[in-house]
Structure formats: C-alpha cells, structure tokens
Write an enzyme that holds these catalytic residues in place. Structure first.
Site, PDB file in Angstrom:
ATOM      1  N   GLY D 152      11.774  52.913 -16.874  1.00  0.00           N
ATOM      2  CA  GLY D 152      13.131  52.541 -17.223  1.00  0.00           C
ATOM      3  C   GLY D 152      14.088  53.684 -16.955  1.00  0.00           C
ATOM      4  O   GLY D 152      13.684  54.830 -16.772  1.00  0.00           O
ATOM      5  N   CYS D 153      15.374  53.352 -16.945  1.00  0.00           N
ATOM      6  CA  CYS D 153      16.381  54.366 -16.629  1.00  0.00           C
ATOM      7  C   CYS D 153      16.443  55.444 -17.703  1.00  0.00           C
ATOM      8  O   CYS D 153      16.356  56.636 -17.416  1.00  0.00           O
ATOM      9  CB  CYS D 153      17.744  53.704 -16.426  1.00  0.00           C
ATOM     10  N   TYR D 154      16.589  55.018 -18.971  1.00  0.00           N
ATOM     11  CA  TYR D 154      16.618  56.014 -20.051  1.00  0.00           C
ATOM     12  C   TYR D 154      15.327  56.831 -20.104  1.00  0.00           C
ATOM     13  O   TYR D 154      15.364  58.065 -20.226  1.00  0.00           O
ATOM     14  CB  TYR D 154      16.833  55.335 -21.408  1.00  0.00           C
TER      15      TYR D 154
END
Lengths: 350, 350, 350, 350
Positions: D152-154
């Site tokens: 995921g991005c985070y």
C-alpha cells in the site's frame, strides 16, 4: 426585534443554503425559523454541515408550504433547476415573500428557459410577477416586489461590469465577448467527476462553451438596457479554487474614451451603492480574492488604443454577491431597510 | 552513444533550467555536461533543487564562454530578459549552437523589443540569425539554424491555436481576441508578492492587461502568416495552479465553417506532428491537466451560429511545450533526429 | 457608542493586521482610530490591501507612541519578533492597554526566549506584567490585565486540545507527541522561497523539526497545568492551503478512558465557552475548513485500546483563533464585555 | 524487442491503472497488450482519459481470463478491494504472472483481512503464494515470485522509513507513532463528498483514525523485521494536493544515536538501491514535491536530545512508488532486469 423578519431556507444542505444561513445568522433584523431539505428532513442541519455545530441547532424541516407559512414571512429558495418553477406560485399563494436563487424565474421567455435549461418553464404568471433582482440596476423594481428572481453568479459579475457602458452607448453591444471564470463552488455540492478533487485540482477547463444557461439571462438584461436585441459570446471556465468569479469582457469602444473615462462613468452610475467598487484606472485590475467572502463587486478597466477595445474586469464572490449576499441585499430593499444591512463585512483576506 | 550531443544549460537554478535538466536527463542522445548559474557557481545543483539529489550530481559552473565551448556542443539559455541579447553572439562566435528560451531574440524589430521589454535589444545580426522555433509551423527553418529563439509560453499555445485558421483565411484576424490563463510557474522562481502563496492561492488575477511582452511576439507571427499586419487584444490571467496554460481565443468566422470543419482543417495542417492533438468537435474542449508534464498541445473548437464566432481552446504545459520541451524538440530538428526523440512521455494525470 | 474603545493596530500591512482590521471593523464596541506601519507610513492602507478599498480609508500612521496615546485606548501589536519587546513598555508607560500578537512576551524565561527566538528578550518587568491570553484557560487573569501576550497559533490549537486531559491526569505528559500542520498564511506576508506559490503548492513539508519557537511556549503552559516540568515532541508541517491549523496529538492514557469519556471531560471543562466545540465521539474528527474564518476551536478524540493511546485532533483558523480573533476575545474579557462580542460569526464554508 | 513482456492492466480507468499505463508505455521492455475495464469495456480508453488520446489508442477489453492469457504474460490488478481475492487464483491458473496493486493479498492472516477490509479474504493458498513486494526490503523473495502483493501507499513510505531502525534495534517498536498525510489521489477516482473539490480544497482532515486498513499491513511487516509482535499508532490525514504521501514517524531511541548516525545506518541499509535517497542530517527534511511523479522515496531524520526521540520523515509519490512504480519495479525484479528499468525519470518540479 419588533421590525424583524422570519426567514425559511429551502435547500439548506447545499452551498447556497449554507451561505444564506451564515449571512442571515449575522443579520440584525432576520431570524431563521426554518431550514428545509426535501431529502434530509428530520436530521440536524449540523450533520450535513459540521461547521454549524452549536451555531445553528435546527432540525431540517420537510418541505410543506402550510408549515412554512406558519413559521416564516420570507422564503429563500436555494434549489436545483425545476423546483422553484413549481413551488414559487404555491409559496406566494400562501402569502409568503419569495426570493429565488435558482434560475427558474429569471428568463421572461418560457421558450428560452426550456431551450437552455431543458426543464419545463414556470407558469407565465409567476414569470411575469418575478422581478430580476440585480440590486444596483433594478433595485427600484425590487422595492415593491414579492417575488425575486435572484440573478445568476456569472450574470451578476458580467452585467454589473457591462451595463453602465452599454447604457451610455460607449461600447458596441454586438462586439461584446465575455470570458468568464469561476471557482468550483459554483457547481454546487452534487457529486460529479468534473468536480472530483483530483480532476479539478491543478486543472483549468472550459465548459459548456456557447451552451451555458446564463447566456440568455445576460442577453435579456443587456437587450433591455440597450433597447435592442443583444447577442453575445460567453465562455465559462472552471478554475481550481473554491470561491470567486471573474468576468473578463471585451468590446469595441464607440468614440474616444480612456480607462479613466470609464472609471468616472461607472463611479457616477454606481454612486451611493456601496457594494460596487470601481478601481482606479492607474492601478491593478481587481482580483477575486479581494472580494472573497464579501458582497462586493470590484470592476476595473483598460482601453487599448491600438485596437480600440476596452477590457473590463469584474470580480465577485460567487456564493455571496453571486447568490446568498445579493439575495439578502434584495430582502433589505424589499423591506425598506438600508440595502447594506447585515452585509457590510470586509472580504476575508488572505 | 556516437551520435550524441553535449549540452550546457545556463540558468540551471530556475524552473526552465530544472525542466531542461529533467527532460535532457532522459533524452537518449544528449548528455548534460555543464549546469551553469551566475549567482550560485560552486554549489551542488541539488542544493538548489533537492529533487535532483543523486540524479544530477553536478556542481554549478560559472558562466564562462570558453569553458562552455570546451565542454558542450549546444547551449540552452534559460535566463532573464537582457542576458541572451549580450551572451548569444559570444556563444555563437565560440562555435556553439544556441537555443534561447528567453524572449531576447524573438522580435525582429529592435524597437518593439525595447518598447515591450524595457531592455536594450540584441544586435541586429543576432536577431537576423535567430530562427523563431515554433516547431510545428517554422520547423523547416529550424533544421538549418544554429540560433533558436524559442517561443514564449503564451505565444506557443496561442499561435498553434490560431495559425491554421488565419492561414486558411477562415477567421478575420482583426477580430481576434485572446484570453489567456497561466499557472504560476510561468512567473519563474523569483520572489514577488503576487506569487507569494497566500496571495496567489484561491485567487484569480488579470495582469499586464494590454501590456504583456508576448503581444508583439504573437502579432509578429500572425502578421507573417496572414501576410498583413495583425493587431490583437491579448489578456493574461494568473490561475492558482503550478503548471498549465490555456488560451481561449475568439474570432469572427469568414464564411460558413462548423466546429467539425475546423477540426478537419487543423488535423490536416498538423498531420504527422505528434505533439499537436486536435479534439473531436463532439467532445469536451481540452483541459490543462490533460497535457500536464508533457510536450502536447491540445486544441478544440466551438462555433456559435448565433454570433458567427469561433471559440478556440488551446492548452499546453507552460514549462514543457511552452519552454523546455519545445526547446528540445527544436534541438531534435536541428540535429536531424525525429522531433519526438526523448519527448514521447505521456501527461502526468491526475 | 458611549462604552466604546479606540483601537490602534501596529503592523497593519501584515496578515495579522489585516485580520484585526476585518474583525474590529465589525465589532460593535470598537473604533479603529489608527493603522500603523513603520515602513509604509503616509500611504493609504488600501494600497497594501485593495480588498479594504472604501471600507477602511485610513492613511497609514507612523509609529509614534505619543501620537498613539492621543488617539487610542488599546493597541494591538502584529509585529515581527523583537519589536514588542522594546515597544510594549513604552506603550504601557503612555497609559495604553497592549495586546501583543507576537511571541515577545509569552515566555517567562528570558533565557528560553533568547535561545528559541534568537532575539534579545523583553525587560523582566514587562514579561512579569504580561498575562498569557489563552482565553478559555487563563481568562480570569486576563480580566485584570493591561498587557496581554496573545498565544501563538500552534500553541492555541495544541493547548486547548491537551490541557483538560493533562489537568485531569488522564494522560501521561511525558508521552505527548504533537504533530502539527499549518496553512501557509501562518508564515506571514514576508517573501521567502519556501512560501513562493510554485514551491508550496502541491507540496507538503516538515520544517523546524524539534526547533520551533512554539515548543517552549507549549511546554511552559503544560508544565504549569501539570504542576511539573513537561517536555514534548512537536513537529510542524506546511500544508498547501492558506488558512487553518490542525494539531494531531498522541499520548498514553492513564487508566481506562474511552473517547466518549474524553468528550464528556472536555465538554465539562469548556462549559459556557462558546468558541470551543467538542465533537461527538461517534462522528468524524474536526477538519480545518469547519472553523475557517471563525474563532472556533473544534476538538475530537479517538482512543485505541490496542495501544492504550488517545489521539486528539484540534483545529483552528490560525489567523482568527490563532491570532486576531483570540486577541479581540481577550480585549472583550479585559473590558468586561461578553467574550464573544463581535466574534460570533459562522465559519466560511465551503 | 526479443526480451520483452506483454502486459495487461485490469482496472485501467482508475488512477492506478492510468499511472501503470503512463509508466509502462515508456518502459523499454514492456508492451501493453490489453487495457481492461469491467464497467467500460468496448469504449476507447481515451474516452475515460483524454490525456492519453493518440498515445494509447486501445479499446477497453472486457474482463475475460482466457482472453488475457492469450494476449499477455503478466497482469497488473488495479482493482477495488475484493476483486483480486477472487480473480488472482484464476489468472495464476491460466499461467499468468500477477502483480496485485490492491490490498487483497497483503495480509497473511485471513481474519485480519476480514476485520480491517470488511470483505471475504482470498483463499489461503493464494495468500501463501503471494510475496509482499516492498522492493528494497523483500526484493529477494520477489525474484522468484509469480504473484506479488504490491504494498500500500502508506505502508511503503512508512516501512521504508522504519525498517532499518527497527532491524538495527535502534528504536523501541512499542513507542512507534506514525502520523501520515496523503494527497487526494490516494482515494481513487470514485465519487464521494469527502473528495468533492469544494470540500477537500483548503481543508485538512484526519480520517479513519485507528481504523485504517493499512495498520495491520504495517504491523505485519514491522513484526516480521522485529522478530516480535509490533503494535503501532497510525493516523491518516487528507491534504489538499493531488499527489504525495508523507509519513512523520516518532519513536524512542535505544541508546545514543544522532541524526547523523541514522543517516549513515540507512545509507548502508539501502546501499545500491537507487530509489531510496537519504537526506543529509544537516539539511531540510524531504518534501513530497521533491519526489512527485517519480519512484523515489526520500527520508530524513531529526533526533531530539531533550526527549530521546527520533523523528523520521519519509515521502513518496503515492501513485508511483506507492502503487504503479513499485509494481513495475517488482516486475523488473521478477524478470531479472535491473530494478530501475524504465523508472529512472526525475521528479516533476515544480
């Protein structure tokens, strides 16, 4: 207050509604007695607008003409196209004054309305009764009105910027080109890919080119002032900011008039009207941020001797002077109050 | 690579310089051999542009013509007005090819330059030698040039949007009105209250009305194409976004031509030129974000039968097609490479 | 109005000054009698702030204590660090009440001031006389003060969000971590590359990590409330928007307390104080836009049973509750007026 | 190219899909052979993404595993939660390599997936087969994988910023607090009031506090590296910008380590990995714009002796390193190519 008015707002969960609430809540002679939403009745207003928590504690009312008539003296309609056409006659019949922020009652020609809005037009009688509330221009008619067709956001900026010159015969109406730009709040709160943040941010788009429903509204008013049919080119653009409208307008000048001449002409025309501010011809043209959050319309001029054209820049806050603010200004005029009552707050800067 | 070129960039700490570095660094046939800054020589480039850390590790060179001549074959000038006028002749004398992104060599009339730029014009000889590098229009002249006056950002969007119609005689040049809007990066990296975030954000301003130095540049090119002097009305606006230019252009149509006709005319004119994309007349006009970060110029049309006017919308990324990208496109043409070499990257969306 | 106060504003051409003017201009019991700028005296205020054209027509006064004393009862200082330290004692000596928006008088320790601000501290006497005007917490001391050290923007959001929990012993002060974010207006109107539009837009930066001058201000107030020295981790971020501050705060919870418990604790603590609004624990945390343009501070809670930590979100408009609004709130308290006088306007939304 | 790979993209009309197309279109060893959309099959891709007009001319394919198997070697899934859980096993069975950008295969615990995602988890077998593609940390496992769960991005920004310190035992995992901020593109292209321009612009919101589905993903990876269960506090914020993620991370330092020590530790850990850039401890922390449009992750440190905590700032472009870019990096690794192939473009600045 003995001389106060009870106001109801229909369409309270949209941006026009929210701004009416913000401004009326601070108006010394108005009490908001009903906030109405057809789709959200029964919920607290603050569920839809958390910024109003503890400020406006009302529960959203359903839309019921009898109920409104029992609670209010004046009704503001901040509703989508098509609603007011049906609703306004009923509200009037119930003895209410009506100020309609939607476009339903602005066009005197039912055919024009149906062509540009793609909705059924309001009854002839309602249209005839409605006064077009461009306060600084048609304020005299507003005084005795009980039904106001509040001008659109683009037409407000545009007409205030053009009418004195058209009226004076200083510009050739057939040469008018209007390049208008708006912040995204003008599109309302309804979801649409074009107003999705990641699409609208860092983006500039032209839209509804030659097809915007404000075209006939602008032409109707210009024609009335010019005393002959006026057809214009009008383009709208979506600018990545929330509030603000700028109309940049071009026209060929009749005779020799400098920017300073235009400045003087407009200052004379708008004398005593606090909400129109004419910029010095030696300075910069007005910027949208300089009227943000306020009811002002600022106008500036440049005349190019090389082309014989004048460039007129007119800015407003689309939600205030272009909607809720001018609606309240019209209420003030209808009630015989000073038109600035409750509206003399400075722009929010920066 | 045997067929590669060594490039120097003067003005490497400005936005034009940074974009040249970004694009040239990915160009398969160019090596950046010197990044130059008069005011910051000796410091690592990454001190000024942390985004280039570990990508371009060069130390900023001082500005020294001899030094450049020893290191580079071609020089890009991304310098403020007045620098190239003096510097270009020296670089040419040292045997370098020169691509000037500044406005110093664009105007053939020294008087015009001095009137609009308020600087001393370049020597007549340099001006005569400079080819105006609007790639899709004057590319044939670019082929044999050693000195390119790279077009301004506004003129690029505007001229690509107007020239085919002017050339075909489909619009009346005397009626052209250009309403142009730019993101703030066009103003460069120099500090100024107008570009201070809190002032420019959520704001829309018109500036340099009838006074922008790109006016004579646009008129010079239009006059050349029209075969007679053309005078235009041109207004620039600052839009709260970093990148992007839109020119919305208005003109009276000669004869009967629909938007579809314009679409076909332009597709024919730009046939084989990948960087100009003409939109279908049935769709939406192009938006700036749709070319952001890329070398494309997208153009769309609307013709209003009511007014007899065409509205042309042309968009570019001001830093790419409006500056660094077109400069590299011109280098490609000068070197006999495909004009798209190193430039066929898609726009960054969203 | 008989019970009105005459106010002077020093630093009228900055954002703090502009906001004081906007709010005081609408205050029913204050007259602005002098707007002062050391660097721009003699010019009309509207030259610097066109949005005030025809609203505030004053000419900027020079900074002259005697002159001010003859015109005003209270002086607001919206000046850079170092000015108030020297000026406040003179204004007090001239019999004026002083409300200082700068940070010069907030720290009780001169050594701390000089360490964090890198300026010479104010005289011991002035510091001792100054009351730290966090209205909802130290309002009782404000009542009898004639010199107010108005809290900083970050400390206001942070302290209002932490103090009730620290005071109740519900969180362990040694575990407090404050991640704060601000709009760019907090940086003022001075030009700086970091606040240049093209740099700050579409960007998020952390700055002055562990070095921000608001750290000792926050710790001083927390220590006072906790009754023992508190040291915190505090980070500031620049967010691409003009107005708004959010402090996201983390701490280990002592004992078992749910988000609902925190909600109740805070509602009790702030009972009767209209400008602090506690969100329902079942709803969303507050967003900066929900207080924009207003004097409200909205606070919400989440407790994570997995980690035993509470997350507190506190938002304000940095220019209003974080500066000009709270300054006027303190004036109201000093004058014995209701603290909300002239400040009960709703947030501007959207 | 003989050594090239044919790629299909499922979910081509979302932002992840668009970015995969932008990057793969420029990849020297990949041909896009199918762009797939369940809801828009049959339409030209450019109808949904006008910025791709004339660049990617494909018609959107329907989702048909057999069809894909005939056209492609590798499939990228840029699909909403729940799709890949069902689809990936079928694609694998058809002999395709699969790179899943969604969160469906990241969590090894089906119970965790169902708790945090509120969807049915993928089959145990698919989960077991999936390699968590945090390229710089688990790249060795990626080499031999045929099913990638792309981070995921985070988690990408967060884990790259924390893992070296956790692995070295320099910070106490139980004290980790992660304050994360994202641009709005992370929310995708689906319409929602929270991402409506007028709501998200000039606004900062905290959301899903203690409830974000990236929490178990972060904890799973940290626990694996720490060799013991790690529980963290993680808060996400929506920032008014399109692209960019910043994780500001706090933890107590074990022993005495300066910011310079951290810098050296991380430089050693990431040696030879071009996409992680460690900032000098003497300079500014990284800003999101400094990696915008690129595959870089920039990390900086500050250690506060007063509190004994380290503050780590890590930034990425959420659509590139946080999604499409890292997916391609993983493809490169799977294919035995240099991990930087097709990804060495500089950030777009400004």
């Amino acid at each position: 207050m003995s001389n106060s008015v009870r106001a109801a707002i229909i369409g309270a969960t949209g941006y026009g509604g929210a701004e009416l609430i913000r401004l009326l809540q601070a108006h010394p002679q108005v009490n908001i007695t009903s906030v109405i939403s057809t789709s959200n009745a029964g919920a607290p207003l603050a569920d839809h607008f958390p910024h109003l928590q503890e400020i406006v504690v009302d529960i959203l009312d359903e839309l019921n003409v009898e109920l409104i008539a029992g609670k209010a003296d004046v009704v503001f309609l901040a509703t989508p196209a098509g609603v007011s056409a049906e609703l306004s006659p009923k509200l009037l019949a119930a003895g209410l004054k009506v100020i309609d922020i939607s476009g339903d009652l602005r066009l005197k020609s039912r055919a024009d309305y149906e062509k540009w809005y793609k909705h059924t037009a309001a009854p002839e009688e309602a249209i005839a009764r409605a006064v077009y509330g461009l306060s600084e221009v048609f304020g005299d008619e507003v005084k005795s009105a009980d039904l106001i067709a509040n001008p659109g956001c683009y037409p407000t900026a545009t007409l205030l910027g053009l009418i004195p010159a058209v009226k004076a015969g200083w510009i050739d109406p057939s040469t008018i080109i209007i390049d208008a730009k708006s912040g995204v709040s003008g599109a309302g709160r309804g979801l649409n890919l074009g107003f999705h943040y990641s699409e609208a941010n860092e983006n500039l788009t032209a839209y509804k080119v030659n097809k915007h429903q404000h075209i006939p509204e602008i032409e109707q008013a210009l024609s009335r002032v010019a005393g002959k049919p006026v057809v214009t080119t009008f383009t709208t653009h979506l600018v990545p900011m929330t509030r603000g409208i700028m109309s940049t307008m071009y026209a060929s000048v009749n005779g020799e008039h400098t920017a300073e001449d235009f400045t003087n002409l407009y200052r004379q025309y708008y004398e005593g009207r606090k909400f129109v501010r004419i910029r010095n011809s030696s300075g910069k043209p007005p910027a949208t941020k300089e009227v943000s959050g306020s009811n002002y319309c600022d106008i500036g001029f440049s005349v190019d001797e090389r082309t014989g054209r004048v460039t007129i820049v007119s800015v407003i806050d689309n939600v205030v002077k272009g909607a809720a603010g001018q609606a309240i200004q019209n209420l003030n005029i209808m009630m015989g109050w000073d038109e600035t009552t409750g509206l003399l707050f400075a722009p929010v800067y920066p």
